[in-house]
Design a protein around this motif. Structure first.
Motif, mmCIF file in Angstrom:
data_model
loop_
_atom_site.group_PDB
_atom_site.id
_atom_site.type_symbol
_atom_site.label_atom_id
_atom_site.label_comp_id
_atom_site.label_asym_id
_atom_site.label_seq_id
_atom_site.Cartn_x
_atom_site.Cartn_y
_atom_site.Cartn_z
ATOM 1 N N PHE A 1 3.383 -5.679 -2.735
ATOM 2 C CA PHE A 1 2.643 -5.206 -3.901
ATOM 3 C C PHE A 1 2.196 -6.395 -4.754
ATOM 4 C CE2 PHE A 1 2.507 -3.605 -8.296
ATOM 5 C CZ PHE A 1 1.782 -2.431 -8.170
ATOM 6 N N VAL B 1 0.843 -1.198 0.000
ATOM 7 C CA VAL B 1 0.000 0.000 0.000
ATOM 8 C C VAL B 1 0.879 1.249 0.000
ATOM 9 C CG1 VAL B 1 -1.644 1.328 1.374
ATOM 10 C CG2 VAL B 1 -1.956 -1.146 1.111
ATOM 11 N N PHE C 1 -5.528 -0.785 -3.032
ATOM 12 C CA PHE C 1 -4.387 -0.281 -2.273
ATOM 13 C C PHE C 1 -4.793 0.742 -1.224
ATOM 14 C CE2 PHE C 1 -2.542 -2.160 -6.006
ATOM 15 C CZ PHE C 1 -1.436 -2.819 -5.485
#
Length: 395
Positions: free
Chosen positions: A231, A96, A152
């Protein structure tokens, strides 16, 4: 294996590089999403408003309502309630952080690199036939940005999160479009395989994750190995929610890059549909950003072409019929070097002026909303009603 004819030549090339993965990729061009497809088939047999109510109930965990839904619809949502063992939501924090501190470069890499590369494959067929990008291109791109933001957002992939819901929504939309295309004379099963196949969705998620990281590095993004791993895992769980079977869902960044490489080899050369959609995508960028002046739109499109050519390479740009590069932009070194230099400058300014950095971060975050779609009525779980976007009810 009855290989779709469009993949015969590419399959032989890919086999020489990685025979097992080439066979797996081509085999998945014949696979859709059995669970979602079954749910959509049962919903198609009942009243549309009632079907929409069941989808809303499933997303919101209203089990009393969902108990009256068709069996495949109930099973679809029940099977998603428990994440796979490999999902670790607490590990998503670094990913994030990577997203938000590099949001400007991420959007540039997505628009100029990842989406264009995706449309250079047979993924373009379903988009071109349905006309979704043609009829509502700006809204489509804004929806794509909205899904990324929600993925995210802290907690976005928790069960009540909008990242979870939007990923599942896209899966259901894919199943509906697959059903509509399968019954359309426009789709050539013998040449192309299954519409929105598991191979294509699996390929797309490698592009959104590992390939996007590569483009962001080229543009000057900075992040740690921990942030990159996080990610990748965020996108991996989103891919699972999108219905990608684990047989073709990557595990690591290296896995994803290899699947992308083999997928590109298996896919045929860019088609006319690829050319149309890739150029439409680039020319939509100013509209997504809210620019209406014709001169400003023309200038921004020219710059996006320049960035995109630097990311995807001159060979693919030529295959996609990109306009000639102006003499001023004769080399791709200029744009990538400029991006990297700008990122170094901003990084230095953050260290020297922390308060300015906070203002800059807030501006970046709010800018994400400007290029995304947020409707007052919230997320809609309605589905397209016709294979052609122009003839479908709004969803």
């Amino acid at each position: 294996m009855n290989i779709p004819t469009d993949y015969l030549q590419g399959y032989e090339q890919a086999r020489a590089v990685n025979p097992d993965l080439a066979e797996k990729y081509v085999a998945h061009t014949l696979i859709g999403d059995p669970e979602a497809d079954a749910a959509i088939a049962e919903l198609a047999a009942i009243d549309a408003d009632q079907g929409f109510r069941f989808l809303q109930a499933g997303m919101d965990q209203e089990w009393e309502v969902l108990n009256d839904a068709p069996p495949s619809v109930r099973a679809f949502f029940q099977n998603l309630e428990t994440p796979p063992d490999w999902v670790d939501l607490e590990s998503h924090g670094p990913g994030v952080h990577l997203f938000h501190k590099n949001s400007k470069l991420l959007l540039a890499g997505m628009l100029g690199g990842v989406l264009v590369e995706g449309f250079s494959t047979n993924i373009s067929k379903s988009f071109f036939i349905t006309g979704r990008l043609r009829d509502q291109g700006v809204r489509r791109l804004q929806q794509n940005n909205r899904q990324m933001i929600e993925l995210f957002f802290p907690g976005g992939l928790m069960r009540p999160g909008d990242g979870w819901k939007l990923s599942t929504r896209v899966r259901l939309v894919h199943a509906q479009v697959r059903r509509l295309l399968a019954n359309s004379e426009d789709w050539n099963h013998e040449e192309w395989g299954v519409p929105l196949s598991a191979a294509h969705v699996g390929f797309a998620i490698t592009a959104f994750s590992a390939r996007l990281l590569k483009h962001m590095r080229s543009l000057g993004a900075r992040y740690s190995e921990e942030e990159a791993r996080s990610f990748m895992q965020i996108w991996r769980y989103s891919g699972y929610l999108l219905g990608i079977p684990e047989s073709i869902l990557y595990e690591t960044e290296e896995d994803a890059l290899e699947l992308f490489r083999i997928g590109v080899l298996c896919e045929p050369d860019p088609s006319l549909e690829s050319v149309v959609l890739a150029n439409s995508l680039v020319n939509s960028a100013p509209l997504v950003a809210g620019i209406t002046s014709s001169d400003e739109r023309r200038n921004l499109s020219g710059y996006v072409y320049h960035v995109s050519r630097a990311l995807i390479g001159k060979e693919l740009a030529a295959q996609l019929n990109y306009p000639p590069e102006p003499a001023l932009f004769a080399t791709s070194f200029g744009v990538l070097a400029w991006f990297r230099l700008n990122e170094k400058y901003e990084s230095l300014m953050r260290k020297l002026f922390p308060s300015r950095a906070r203002e800059s971060d807030f501006a970046k975050f709010t800018a994400l909303f400007d290029v995304s779609t947020y409707d007052d009525e919230g997320i809609s779980y309605r589905l397209p009603t016709h294979v052609y976007a122009e003839e479908s009810k709004r969803w």
